[in-house]
Scaffold this active site. Sequence first.
Site, PDB file in Angstrom:
ATOM      1  N   GLU A  90      -9.673   2.679  -5.198  1.00 11.32           N
ATOM      2  CA  GLU A  90      -9.291   4.031  -4.806  1.00 11.32           C
ATOM      3  C   GLU A  90      -8.056   4.529  -5.563  1.00 11.32           C
ATOM      4  O   GLU A  90      -7.057   4.894  -4.960  1.00 11.32           O
ATOM      5  CB  GLU A  90      -9.041   4.063  -3.290  1.00 11.32           C
ATOM      6  N   HIS A  94      -2.814   3.131  -4.545  1.00 13.39           N
ATOM      7  CA  HIS A  94      -2.241   2.613  -3.291  1.00 13.39           C
ATOM      8  C   HIS A  94      -0.825   2.076  -3.521  1.00 13.39           C
ATOM      9  O   HIS A  94      -0.455   1.015  -3.032  1.00 13.39           O
ATOM     10  CB  HIS A  94      -3.139   1.509  -2.703  1.00 13.39           C
ATOM     11  N   ASP A 116       0.854  -1.193   0.000  1.00 16.34           N
ATOM     12  CA  ASP A 116       0.000   0.000   0.000  1.00 16.34           C
ATOM     13  C   ASP A 116       0.887   1.239   0.000  1.00 16.34           C
ATOM     14  O   ASP A 116       2.113   1.131  -0.084  1.00 16.34           O
ATOM     15  CB  ASP A 116      -0.953  -0.025   1.215  1.00 16.34           C
TER      16      ASP A 116
HETATM   17  C1  ACM Z   1     -10.935  -0.587   0.453  1.00 23.80           C
HETATM   18  O1  ACM Z   1     -11.439  -0.547   1.588  1.00 23.80           O
HETATM   19  N1  ACM Z   1     -10.339   0.483  -0.044  1.00 23.80           N
HETATM   20  C2  ACM Z   1     -10.982  -1.784  -0.356  1.00 23.80           C
END
Ligand code: ACM
Length: 555
Positions: free
Chosen positions: A329, A248, A177
């Site tokens: 995201e 991420h 991440d």
């Molecule tokens: C997530 O909670 N961004 C998968």
Amino acid sequence: MTSLIPVPRRVVAGSGEVRLTGRSRLHAGTGTEGVGRWLRAVLWQATGLPLHEGREPDDTDADGIGLRLDPGLGCEEYRLVSDGTGVLVEGGGAAGVFHGAQTLRQLLGPDAYRKAPLDRNRVWTVPHVTIEDGPRFRWRGLMLDVARHFMPKDGVLRYLDLMAAHKLNVFHLHLTDDQGWRIEIERYPRLTEVGSWRARTKFGHRASPLWDEKPHGGYYTRDDIREIVAYAAERHITVVPEIDVPGHSQAAIAAYPELGNTDVDTASGDNSASGDGGSTRTALSVWDSWGISPHVLAPTDHTLRFYEGVFEEVLELFPSEFIHVGGDECPKDEWRRSPAAQARIRELGLADEDQLQSWFIRHFDTWLSARGRRLVGWDEILEGGLADGATVSSWRGYAGGIAAARAGHDVVMCPEQQVYLDHRQDDGADEPVPIGFVRTLEDVYRFEPVPSELTPEEADHVLGTQANLWTEVMEDHTRVDYQAFPRLAAFAEVAWSGLPAPEERDFAGFERRMRAHYERLDALGVGYRPPGGPRPWQRRPGVLGRPIDGPPPKR
Ligand code: ACM
């Protein structure tokens, strides 16, 4: 009273008991030897009983334990019979026998979970009973985020034991991440040399003004991963690794800056101090705040080749059919501003940045399929068009999962409103982690993974369900325990047992069975949230004490 969790399909109680003594034998029939080794080891630890090898293949003494396969049962189904001829556990496959052996451990009482015997002279008994059991779903998952806070290998092995004790069978390991890269990749050493450490860590949720001014880091070597995967396999758990692309990814870009959108990433500013990820190219470092970094992967051939190299090593280590590529995201702002990304969109004949994200995911869908694996990604992978073979982890609610199932794709239901266990479990002022929605033990117990909108054929695409543990506000295993338990026990019952419709579920009965289960968790050393609220040492003062006004703070 057997107080089993998750509750079995059918339990018929008898009136006597099997007594296990120093003379008792354990016989593991063909195909169940691994389960026999595991059961002998855990019972030896807890009871001191040697459980010598049984004499004959099908031999069960009146005080012995037999394990064997019954091809008439489904692979994960089992039958446990405790009667005047001893205890016999039969399963359709070794996995079924293993689940039955876990039930046997519950029948022996909470002390059967200890790491050392309390009393070596104690007589161990198994009540006479017949149990027939099997899972509702084939995917009964737990996701652990080891990127935001690293969990050392021993903690991961402990979680695999806790999962197995609850008949969960998919461990989704969130390995990368913005805030850390946690798996050694031999051909790219900087991913761990640089990407596995951050200088400091935001303390509390992302609106908090405080940092813990200590470096944080760690990663799993290839041998660590092999050990985790093997330990999981012994417990009939599949480890699904997640390498998050194209968002991420700040830790990877910090290690290898050419993976980023170098033509636009020139904003000045100290990314550490601003807390928003903005930085100069040279200043970009592993992120020390929470939220979603704006720094995402550049859509170049170099990036694709780089991540193919990463996934090649991942496939060597993880035998799982499913490989998770994240996909959630991914802010598109850098791609909008990047002349190179815009040129790429034109060259590929794509309509927009959403399609560029789809192009990214489709590439790895094809690449993984060619290697006999299946891609799974968070529900954002629906935006811009879903890749042919993709399976969807539906996290922003049910909608993504419904759309995917209707389009003929497989789905794992893990809506954040229901089964994000980092969200607080009570509204009390001393609740230590006031982020997200309040989701109580009862809320989780009444969670239904298959939405009623789906036809039976569409519902067949719901492989199962998964609880997710994001660790921004969980810096060690005691915090993880607090968030996970007791709600993971309720989740396990939802995932394993064929419970009735949510409003008809017997929550009071579940709570009664939980009384015995809390004793098991105590014996396992699990720092769960007690029914009355946090223990004094589990409370958190200061910025973590109350959420800011307005909607629930996210991570
Ligand atoms: C997530 O909670 N961004 C998968």
